[in-house]
Design a protein around this motif. Sequence first.
Motif, short mmCIF file in Angstrom:
data_model
loop_
_atom_site.label_atom_id
_atom_site.label_comp_id
_atom_site.label_asym_id
_atom_site.label_seq_id
_atom_site.Cartn_x
_atom_site.Cartn_y
_atom_site.Cartn_z
N ASN A 140 0.81 -1.22 0.00
CA ASN A 140 0.00 0.00 0.00
C ASN A 140 0.84 1.27 0.00
N GLY A 141 2.16 1.13 -0.16
CA GLY A 141 3.05 2.28 -0.22
C GLY A 141 3.55 2.78 1.12
N SER A 142 3.07 2.22 2.22
CA SER A 142 3.53 2.66 3.55
C SER A 142 4.89 2.02 3.86
N ARG A 143 5.66 2.67 4.74
CA ARG A 143 7.00 2.21 5.09
C ARG A 143 7.11 2.10 6.61
N PRO A 144 6.87 0.92 7.16
CA PRO A 144 7.04 0.74 8.61
C PRO A 144 8.52 0.78 9.00
N ASP A 145 8.76 0.96 10.29
CA ASP A 145 10.14 1.03 10.76
C ASP A 145 10.87 -0.30 10.64
N CYS A 146 10.16 -1.42 10.85
CA CYS A 146 10.82 -2.73 10.76
C CYS A 146 9.79 -3.78 10.40
N VAL A 147 10.23 -4.76 9.60
CA VAL A 147 9.41 -5.91 9.24
C VAL A 147 10.23 -7.17 9.50
N VAL A 148 9.68 -8.10 10.30
CA VAL A 148 10.37 -9.34 10.65
C VAL A 148 9.73 -10.48 9.89
N SER A 149 10.54 -11.24 9.16
CA SER A 149 10.03 -12.37 8.39
C SER A 149 9.70 -13.52 9.33
N MET A 150 8.54 -14.16 9.10
CA MET A 150 8.11 -15.28 9.93
C MET A 150 8.36 -16.59 9.20
N PRO A 151 8.50 -17.69 9.93
CA PRO A 151 8.80 -18.98 9.29
C PRO A 151 7.60 -19.56 8.54
N ASN A 152 7.90 -20.56 7.70
CA ASN A 152 6.88 -21.32 6.95
C ASN A 152 6.07 -20.43 6.03
N GLY A 153 6.66 -19.34 5.55
CA GLY A 153 5.96 -18.48 4.61
C GLY A 153 4.84 -17.69 5.21
N GLN A 154 4.81 -17.56 6.53
CA GLN A 154 3.75 -16.79 7.18
C GLN A 154 3.96 -15.29 6.93
N PRO A 155 2.90 -14.48 7.07
CA PRO A 155 3.04 -13.03 6.87
C PRO A 155 4.04 -12.43 7.86
N ALA A 156 4.62 -11.33 7.45
CA ALA A 156 5.66 -10.69 8.26
C ALA A 156 5.04 -9.93 9.43
N LEU A 157 5.88 -9.70 10.46
CA LEU A 157 5.47 -8.96 11.64
C LEU A 157 5.99 -7.53 11.52
N VAL A 158 5.10 -6.54 11.74
CA VAL A 158 5.45 -5.13 11.61
C VAL A 158 5.73 -4.55 13.00
N ILE A 159 6.83 -3.77 13.09
CA ILE A 159 7.20 -3.10 14.34
C ILE A 159 7.35 -1.62 14.05
N ASP A 160 6.62 -0.79 14.80
CA ASP A 160 6.69 0.66 14.64
C ASP A 160 7.35 1.27 15.87
N ALA A 161 8.32 2.17 15.66
CA ALA A 161 9.11 2.74 16.76
C ALA A 161 8.78 4.19 17.05
N LYS A 162 7.70 4.70 16.53
CA LYS A 162 7.33 6.10 16.79
C LYS A 162 6.54 6.20 18.09
N PHE A 163 6.77 7.31 18.82
CA PHE A 163 6.11 7.49 20.11
C PHE A 163 5.90 8.99 20.35
N PRO A 164 4.71 9.41 20.80
CA PRO A 164 4.43 10.84 21.04
C PRO A 164 5.09 11.34 22.33
N LEU A 165 6.40 11.62 22.25
CA LEU A 165 7.14 12.00 23.45
C LEU A 165 6.78 13.40 23.94
N GLU A 166 6.35 14.30 23.01
CA GLU A 166 6.01 15.65 23.44
C GLU A 166 4.82 15.63 24.41
N SER A 167 3.83 14.83 24.11
CA SER A 167 2.67 14.73 25.00
C SER A 167 3.07 14.14 26.35
#
Length: 376
Positions: A181-208
């Motif tokens: 879909n054109g989005s770019r997550p911070d990290c994608v981890v490949s899963m075994p047996n051809g399963q879908p990848a795991l997305v990890i986002d590292a952004k956090f609202p530190l100002e709030s």
Amino acid sequence: MPPTDALLLFENPLLIVAGVLCGLVLLLVASTISANRQRRAEAEDAALRSAEAERRLADLMRIQSEMTGRMQTMSEIFGERTSHLARLVNERLDSQGQRLGQAMLDTRSKTEESLSKLHERLAVIDRAQTNITALSSEIVSLQSILANKQTRGAFGQGRMEAIIADGLALQSYSFQPTLSNGSRPDCVVSMPNGQPALVIDAKFPLESWQRLGAAETPEALRLANADFARDMGVHIRAIAEKYLIAGETQDTAFLFVPSESIFADIHERFPEIVQRAARARVVIVSPSLLMLSVQVIQALLRDVRMREQAHLIQKEVRELLADIGRLDERVGKLQTHFQQTSRDLSEILISTGKVTRRGEKIDAMEFEENPRIAAD
């Protein structure tokens, strides 16, 4: 005396004077006798008192002599005990002086040792102070980094990337890939047996979050809580909408919080945010939870690789069993050789014993007339 005679007496004044004088003489004689008796009694009392005084004086002299003897004896005993006490005091003083000197020496050595250790610790403290100074400058630089939104996001992403890179193989993850879909997550981890990848986002609202700590009034704290909950809700919704793609990514994504204390405060003070994230299938993770998840993923990948290589493992096991069989056969042969060698050594020892005994007989010149060498 007849009355006439009495009248005659009263009529003659000379007779009256003579009678008075006779009475006076009789009274004087009686008083003299009484005075003599009183003086004799007083003399006897004085003699008795003098004898009693002499007796008491003799008793006092005797008691004084006894007291003088006792005082002399007590003086001798007191002198002996005083000299003994003085000797004991001198000995005790000498002993205490030696102990005090030894204690002072020990105290001095311990003090010198403590001072040396104190100098070492002060040197360590100086080095620690130097490190603290360097660390404070680094903290200042870190604060300046965190003041910038882009650099702060890079800091959180850097911690996440370090955890991922330390726990997984290089081909098992990718940073900031592009999804369908054109989005770019911070990290994608490949899963075994051809399963879908795991997305990890590292952004956090530190100002709030920083506004929460800077709030000084209840009203400011309420507004800061509302702002932080709103910003977290927006961030969770963005992750769920952009990074959860059916068939391409897992139906659950990780929201990485780069601080254990912030992670604990979120779960303690904002349980509604955690529940909203769970409903959106977004899991909030701290550095320690991310490390644990990486270890689980690593174990899963290792298990998949082992299953893929199961036939190779079985082949290696069969070859290993064949090698073990050959090793057992060779060990049996070696054991047979050892047994034969042991028998040979026993026979050699018997022969050397005979030779030794024969040499001893020759040395002692003990020869028999008919030696039976063959029989021996």
